[in-house]
Design an enzyme around this catalytic site. Structure first.
Site, PDB file in Angstrom:
ATOM      1  N   ASP A 111       0.867  -1.172   0.000  1.00  0.00           N
ATOM      2  CA  ASP A 111       0.000   0.000   0.000  1.00  0.00           C
ATOM      3  C   ASP A 111       0.908   1.227   0.000  1.00  0.00           C
ATOM      4  OD1 ASP A 111      -2.362   1.588   0.334  1.00  0.00           O
ATOM      5  OD2 ASP A 111      -3.241  -0.056   1.498  1.00  0.00           O
ATOM      6  N   ASP A 115      -2.912   4.635  -2.545  1.00  0.00           N
ATOM      7  CA  ASP A 115      -3.970   5.227  -1.734  1.00  0.00           C
ATOM      8  C   ASP A 115      -4.370   6.614  -2.253  1.00  0.00           C
ATOM      9  OD1 ASP A 115      -5.331   4.837   0.975  1.00  0.00           O
ATOM     10  OD2 ASP A 115      -4.409   6.803   1.283  1.00  0.00           O
ATOM     11  N   GLU A 174      -6.230   3.794  -6.260  1.00  0.00           N
ATOM     12  CA  GLU A 174      -7.528   4.080  -5.643  1.00  0.00           C
ATOM     13  C   GLU A 174      -7.979   5.440  -6.176  1.00  0.00           C
ATOM     14  OE1 GLU A 174      -9.703   4.394  -1.276  1.00  0.00           O
ATOM     15  OE2 GLU A 174      -7.747   5.299  -1.572  1.00  0.00           O
ATOM     16  N   HIS A 226     -11.243  -2.753   3.199  1.00  0.00           N
ATOM     17  CA  HIS A 226     -11.176  -2.347   4.606  1.00  0.00           C
ATOM     18  C   HIS A 226     -11.967  -1.068   4.893  1.00  0.00           C
ATOM     19  CE1 HIS A 226      -8.361   0.086   2.471  1.00  0.00           C
ATOM     20  NE2 HIS A 226      -8.166   0.855   3.533  1.00  0.00           N
ATOM     21  N   ASP A 227     -12.520  -0.448   3.863  1.00  0.00           N
ATOM     22  CA  ASP A 227     -13.317   0.773   4.048  1.00  0.00           C
ATOM     23  C   ASP A 227     -14.808   0.530   3.816  1.00  0.00           C
ATOM     24  OD1 ASP A 227     -10.968   2.286   4.445  1.00  0.00           O
ATOM     25  OD2 ASP A 227     -10.755   2.668   2.300  1.00  0.00           O
TER      26      ASP A 227
END
Ligand code: GLC
Ligand code: CA
Length: 555
Positions: free
Chosen positions: A98, A200, A255, A327-328
């Site tokens: 990440d 990210d 993302e 995870h969000d």
């Protein structure tokens, strides 16, 4: 269309804090991950996307990095990392890191320096502005985690921009030295042998020079038009590609929330020289009165329209990710399926079928392959996530909305639903830890856990395993052309894929009721590749049971 390994791969996302604890401190860690690599190999995935493992004060669970070249103490050491990487590689598994470079932690040494004074060499590593009218923030922008997007700093006597928490100051990408630092750091990880980057909020790195007030939605002004897909984002990504990415055979995924299909072609076009694929949220974005906090379900026709538009308009031009969970996001079986005991397994399998027969690189979020569900949070004190905690404070404690009205929305969408520990077995704490877990384990772990599913040939786990194997067996699933059928139907999701004269039909019942369906003639004598219930698919008229799904290959 070009063939690439990352188009054919299946990715599994690990949120390390909640994956597996090896030393009883209640926090998942790298040794824990290494100990479960065989499990992932058995599932059949190719790539692990590792949520951040770098040194961090954990204001946002690692998405606030204070040293990009050190491992978070709670997760282990660099030796543990190297061991995990080599153990993964020896099993043929890749690891994608990440990359969180829109912002750092306020405890990163660049920021510690930057806030000292305007003369400091790091002074323009971040985005500093004078206040308005003496003591007002420079504009009305709100941060994603509540409150103003600006924080006044006593020592520098200016405001800095933070699109996320105030402990996540935004880097100034317009400064070429910032870009060089980031590229050097990326090279360092590539030289170590990692296999790619998940980037990210990468669509937010370039901000407009002018920073006018944004349109007010909810409580603050919207920074979107000035910070998302900003003026230089593509220039910076091409520079990154030229200097770093193009030198290695790695996978990159950006993302990019709020991206349109046209913009996605710029980020992830076949010849765009930026990223391999986008990770966008249109199919999971539901906005209500309180922004993302809503308990509304997206109508099936809207979901189909959205997913299908991405399938058809990117075809042959750019590459997309396929996902329900991360995870969000809340757990998919609770959100789009049915998590009651009667329908949990069948609906989890149906949702997996629907997604895994589409075009794009599939992502499985830890526990999704077990059909893990949302958590029955008893109250806000059980939240650990900064976004959920701040939202409750901002909306409820300030009495803008009653607890009774807001709470169901939080239960349905809180990110903490995804972050409860992976349920490994039916022992205490689901086998995740021998200590006290940092966030509670879902009480349903006695029924839903990996050990039980590994023993049961009909489990959700084995269904995912089969879907992954099919993708490896049929290039049609990776490269075939997509067509939606019955677009208006609010219960059935039906589509075909086609490649070199071979055709595939996917039929999914999203409802709790039986549904009638006429099997198109070309599929009537075809082979059934996978189904979540048994039925006779050779007849013309077929009655699908609740949440039934099947895939037929044309004869
Ligand atoms: C991304 C991450 C999210 C994080 C945010 C700020 O959206 O997925 O978890 O809070 O960026 O880094
Ligand atoms: Ca631990």
């Amino acid at each position: 269309m070009k063939r690439n390994w990352w188009k054919e791969a299946v990715v599994y996302q690990i949120y390390p804090r909640s994956f597996m604890d090896s030393n009883g401190d209640g926090i998942g860690d790298l040794k824990g991950i290494t100990s479960r690599l065989d499990y992932l190999k058995e599932l059949g995935i190719d790539v692990i996307w590792l949520s951040p493992v770098y040194q961090s004060p954990n204001d946002d669970n690692g998405y606030d990095i204070s040293d990009y070249q050190a491992i978070m103490e709670e997760f282990g050491t660099m030796e543990d990392f190297d061991e995990m990487l080599s153990q993964a590689h020896s099993r043929g598994l890749k690891i994608v890191m990440d990359l969180v470079v829109n912002h750092t932690s306020d405890e990163h040494r660049w920021f510690v320096e930057s806030r000292k004074s305007e003369e400091n060499p790091y002074h323009d590593y971040y985005i500093w502005r004078e206040g308005k009218n003496g003591n007002q923030p420079p504009n009305n922008w709100g941060s994603c985690f509540g409150g103003s997007a600006w924080q006044y700093d006593e020592s520098r006597q200016m405001y800095y921009l933070h699109l996320f928490s105030k402990k996540q100051p935004d880097l100034n990408w317009d400064n070429p030295r910032v870009r060089q630092e980031v590229f050097d750091m990326m090279r360092w990880w590539c030289e170590k042998g990692i296999d790619g980057f998940r980037m990210d909020v990468i669509s937010m790195i370039s901000k407009t020079e002018e920073m006018p007030d944004g349109e007010v939605h909810g409580l603050y002004g919207d920074f979107g038009p000035y910070c998302v897909h900003g003026p230089n984002v593509h220039r910076y990504l091409r520079e990154m590609n030229e200097q770093v990415l193009s030198k290695y055979d790695i996978m990159t995924v950006g993302e990019t929330s709020g991206v349109t299909v046209e913009q996605a072609k710029l980020y992830a076009g076949e010849d765009a020289h930026e990223l391999n694929m986008v990770f966008q949220f249109e199919h999971v974005d539901v906005h209500g009165k309180y922004g993302k906090w809503t308990d509304e379900k997206m109508p099936l026709s809207t979901l189909k329209e959205t997913l299908s538009r991405w399938q058809t308009q990117l075809y042959g031009k750019a590459w997309n990710s396929l996902f329900w969970d991360n995870h969000d996001q809340p757990r998919v079986v609770s959100r789009f399926g049915n998590d009651s005991p009667a329908f949990r397994e069948v609906s989890a399998k149906m949702l997996a079928t629907c997604l895994h027969m589409m075009q794009g690189t599939p992502y499985i979020f830890q526990g999704e392959e077990l059909g893990m569900t949302n958590y029955p949070f008893a109250g806000p004190e059980e939240f650990r996530d900064i976004e959920s905690i701040n939202a409750y404070r901002e909306w409820c404690e300030s009495k803008k909305v009653s607890h009774e009205e807001f709470w169901p929305c939080m239960l349905f969408t809180s990110r903490d639903n995804a972050r409860t520990p992976v349920q490994w077995d039916d022992s205490t704490n689901a086998g995740f830890t021998e200590g006290t877990p940092w966030i509670p384990v879902n009480p349903n772990y006695k029924d839903i856990n990996a050990r039980a599913e590994l023993e049961d040939p009909d489990s959700v786990f084995h269904y995912y395993q089969k879907l992954i194997a099919l993708r490896k067996q049929y290039p049609l699933i990776v490269y075939g052309k997509y067509e939606l059928l019955m677009a208006e139907d609010e219960n059935l999701f039906v589509y075909t894929r086609e490649l070199d004269g071979q055709k595939l039909l996917t039929v999914c019942n999203f409802s709790e009721q039986e549904q009638e369906f006429v099997i198109p003639e070309e599929f009537r004598n075809g082979e059934c590749l996978i189904c979540n219930l048994s039925n006779d698919y050779s007849r013309e008229a077929c009655v699908l049971k609740p949440y039934e799904a099947f895939v037929l290959l044309s004869s």
